[in-house]
Design a protein around this motif. Structure first.
Motif, PDB file in Angstrom:
ATOM      1  N   ILE A 199       0.845  -1.201   0.000  1.00 18.31           N
ATOM      2  CA  ILE A 199       0.000   0.000   0.000  1.00 18.31           C
ATOM      3  C   ILE A 199       0.878   1.247   0.000  1.00 18.31           C
ATOM      4  N   ASN A 204       2.212   2.991  -3.279  1.00 18.69           N
ATOM      5  CA  ASN A 204       1.311   3.816  -4.080  1.00 18.69           C
ATOM      6  C   ASN A 204       1.290   3.406  -5.550  1.00 18.69           C
ATOM      7  N   LYS A 227      -4.294  -1.892  -4.976  1.00 19.09           N
ATOM      8  CA  LYS A 227      -4.242  -1.608  -3.539  1.00 19.09           C
ATOM      9  C   LYS A 227      -4.741  -2.876  -2.837  1.00 19.09           C
TER      10      LYS A 227
END
Length: 186
Positions: A145, A148, A153
């Protein structure tokens, strides 16, 4: 205390000590000297004695099955490296191509897990899935996570057998990383 089973180590030490004194001998010559020191006519006889002294593997132990190495089909080296190297944190161990402008076949690894990625049409089908036991699923999910990566995600899923983090690469291959939990037996 050393005995004849240490002959190779002794030969190496002897060769190094002689080299420090500017006496150059080949490895074979030093092995012959060590064999003579143990009272054998030559290295081959001592080597046979060493081999006979080693515990013999049982027939059952003669077969050793190693962990499988999954092969995933990829269609873009750039997208594969962005996902596996940059996002998942794998290292590229080696790459192979049969020539210039040929498909890539490579090995990637992380924490002892090996995978092969292939652009070759016959090596694998897109959409494969692999199950990977691991520890630290929560930390791994947070690491992902934190990168980015715009296309994924991953979350945490609690399954009956453990905590899972599932990712899907740009070619529809899925990897489920699972921190297995042992449930008490009733």
């Amino acid at each position: 205390m050393r005995d004849f089973r240490d002959a190779k180590l002794m030969a190496k030490s002897l060769r190094e000590a002689l080299a420090e004194r500017k006496v150059e001998l080949t490895h074979s010559q030093v092995l012959e000297l060590v064999a003579t020191q143990f009272g054998y006519d030559n290295w081959n006889i001592l080597a046979a004695r060493i081999d006979a002294a080693e515990p013999q593997q049982s027939k059952r132990d003669a077969v050793s099955i190693q962990p499988a190495i999954p092969i995933f089909r990829i269609f873009s080296v750039d997208k594969a490296m962005e996902f596996y190297r940059d996002f998942l944190g794998f290292t590229v161990d080696w790459e192979h191509r049969f020539g210039e402008n040929f498909p890539l076949y490579c090995q990637i690894s992380r924490s002892g897990m090996l995978m092969h990625l292939s652009e070759h049409a016959g090596d694998a089908s897109p959409g494969a899935r692999v199950f990977v036991p691991m520890t630290g699923a929560r930390a791994f999910q947070q690491e992902l996570i934190g990168k980015n990566y715009p296309y994924m995600k991953p979350g945490l899923q609690q399954a009956d057998w453990g905590l899972e983090v599932t990712v899907t690469d740009p070619f529809s291959n899925r990897i489920t990383f699972c921190e297995r939990e042992i449930k008490p037996q009733a």
